[in-house]
Design a protein around this motif. Structure first.
Motif, PDB file in Angstrom:
ATOM      1  N   GLY A  97      -1.808  37.258  -3.378  1.00 49.31           N
ATOM      2  CA  GLY A  97      -0.836  37.642  -4.552  1.00 49.31           C
ATOM      3  C   GLY A  97      -1.556  38.261  -5.685  1.00 49.31           C
ATOM      4  N   THR A  98      -0.798  38.595  -6.602  1.00 50.15           N
ATOM      5  CA  THR A  98      -1.224  39.448  -7.671  1.00 50.15           C
ATOM      6  C   THR A  98      -0.613  38.845  -8.801  1.00 50.15           C
ATOM      7  N   LEU A  99      -1.608  38.505 -10.033  1.00 53.04           N
ATOM      8  CA  LEU A  99      -1.044  38.234 -11.340  1.00 53.04           C
ATOM      9  C   LEU A  99      -1.385  39.467 -12.259  1.00 53.04           C
ATOM     10  N   SER A 100      -0.217  39.676 -12.640  1.00 54.41           N
ATOM     11  CA  SER A 100      -0.268  40.858 -13.906  1.00 54.41           C
ATOM     12  C   SER A 100       0.514  40.515 -14.776  1.00 54.41           C
ATOM     13  N   ASP A 101       0.193  40.783 -15.984  1.00 48.56           N
ATOM     14  CA  ASP A 101       0.902  40.396 -17.181  1.00 48.56           C
ATOM     15  C   ASP A 101       1.075  38.740 -17.191  1.00 48.56           C
ATOM     16  N   LYS A 102       2.679  38.477 -17.277  1.00 50.54           N
ATOM     17  CA  LYS A 102       2.788  37.019 -17.183  1.00 50.54           C
ATOM     18  C   LYS A 102       3.535  36.516 -15.847  1.00 50.54           C
ATOM     19  N   LYS A 103       3.374  37.349 -14.772  1.00 50.11           N
ATOM     20  CA  LYS A 103       3.795  36.973 -13.358  1.00 50.11           C
ATOM     21  C   LYS A 103       3.075  36.905 -12.486  1.00 50.11           C
ATOM     22  N   LEU A 104       3.191  35.980 -11.442  1.00 49.41           N
ATOM     23  CA  LEU A 104       2.532  35.845 -10.220  1.00 49.41           C
ATOM     24  C   LEU A 104       3.470  35.942  -8.956  1.00 49.41           C
ATOM     25  N   ILE A 105       3.143  37.066  -8.230  1.00 43.51           N
ATOM     26  CA  ILE A 105       3.849  37.146  -7.215  1.00 43.51           C
ATOM     27  C   ILE A 105       2.987  37.248  -5.798  1.00 43.51           C
ATOM     28  N   GLY A 106       3.801  36.465  -4.968  1.00 47.87           N
ATOM     29  CA  GLY A 106       2.624  36.527  -3.822  1.00 47.87           C
ATOM     30  C   GLY A 106       3.320  36.406  -2.198  1.00 47.87           C
ATOM     31  N   LYS A 107       2.767  36.179  -1.235  1.00 50.03           N
ATOM     32  CA  LYS A 107       3.134  36.214  -0.009  1.00 50.03           C
ATOM     33  C   LYS A 107       2.408  35.158   0.594  1.00 50.03           C
ATOM     34  N   TYR A 108       2.891  34.434   1.716  1.00 53.93           N
ATOM     35  CA  TYR A 108       2.053  33.546   2.622  1.00 53.93           C
ATOM     36  C   TYR A 108       2.461  33.612   4.165  1.00 53.93           C
ATOM     37  N   ARG A 109       1.592  33.231   4.945  1.00 50.67           N
ATOM     38  CA  ARG A 109       1.856  33.016   6.358  1.00 50.67           C
ATOM     39  C   ARG A 109       1.225  31.933   6.901  1.00 50.67           C
ATOM     40  N   SER A 110       1.915  31.162   7.773  1.00 47.61           N
ATOM     41  CA  SER A 110       1.037  30.172   8.432  1.00 47.61           C
ATOM     42  C   SER A 110       0.794  30.207  10.037  1.00 47.61           C
TER      43      SER A 110
END
Length: 123
Positions: A97-110
């Motif tokens: 993921g990426t944290l920029s400014d005040k947001k955290l956006i990410g992806k996951y896979r199992s």
């Protein structure tokens, strides 16, 4: 099905500029394999430079869940890359993921095909 919702939390990460601070964010997650989604909250703290511990909590089909996850961050300034690996209920998970400014956006896979995204905004 509950494990489907919870699995993604081990792959979340957050970062702040000071190890003394706690980062708290809320948002949503989804699991594309089953078309499910729910609410998510993260409270994270840097335990040493680039190493984090976070508690993720939320709901899956009305049932509450809570998991503790450890992850790593890299980068400087307002944008940091985050990544982690974890094992939840016997399944391996990887996320980024990426944290920029005040947001955290990410992806996951199992390892069993669960995959999706999450979006959190700092409170």
């Amino acid at each position: 099905m509950k494990s489907i919702a919870i699995l993604f939390v081990a792959f979340f990460a957050v970062t702040v500029g000071n190890a003394e601070e706690t980062w708290t964010g809320t948002g949503t997650w989804n699991n594309r394999k089953y078309g499910t989604s729910g609410t998510l909250k993260c409270v994270a703290k840097e335990t040493e430079p680039g190493k984090w511990t976070a508690v993720f909590s939320g709901k899956f089909q009305g049932d509450p869940f809570e998991y503790t996850a450890e992850f790593e961050s890299s980068g400087k300034g307002t944008s940091k890359k985050l990544s982690g690996k974890s094992k939840i209920r016997g399944h391996r998970y990887e996320w980024q993921g990426t944290l920029s400014d005040k947001k955290l956006i990410g992806k996951y896979r199992s390892s069993v095909g669960y995959h999706g995204e999450f979006r959190l905004t700092k409170e």
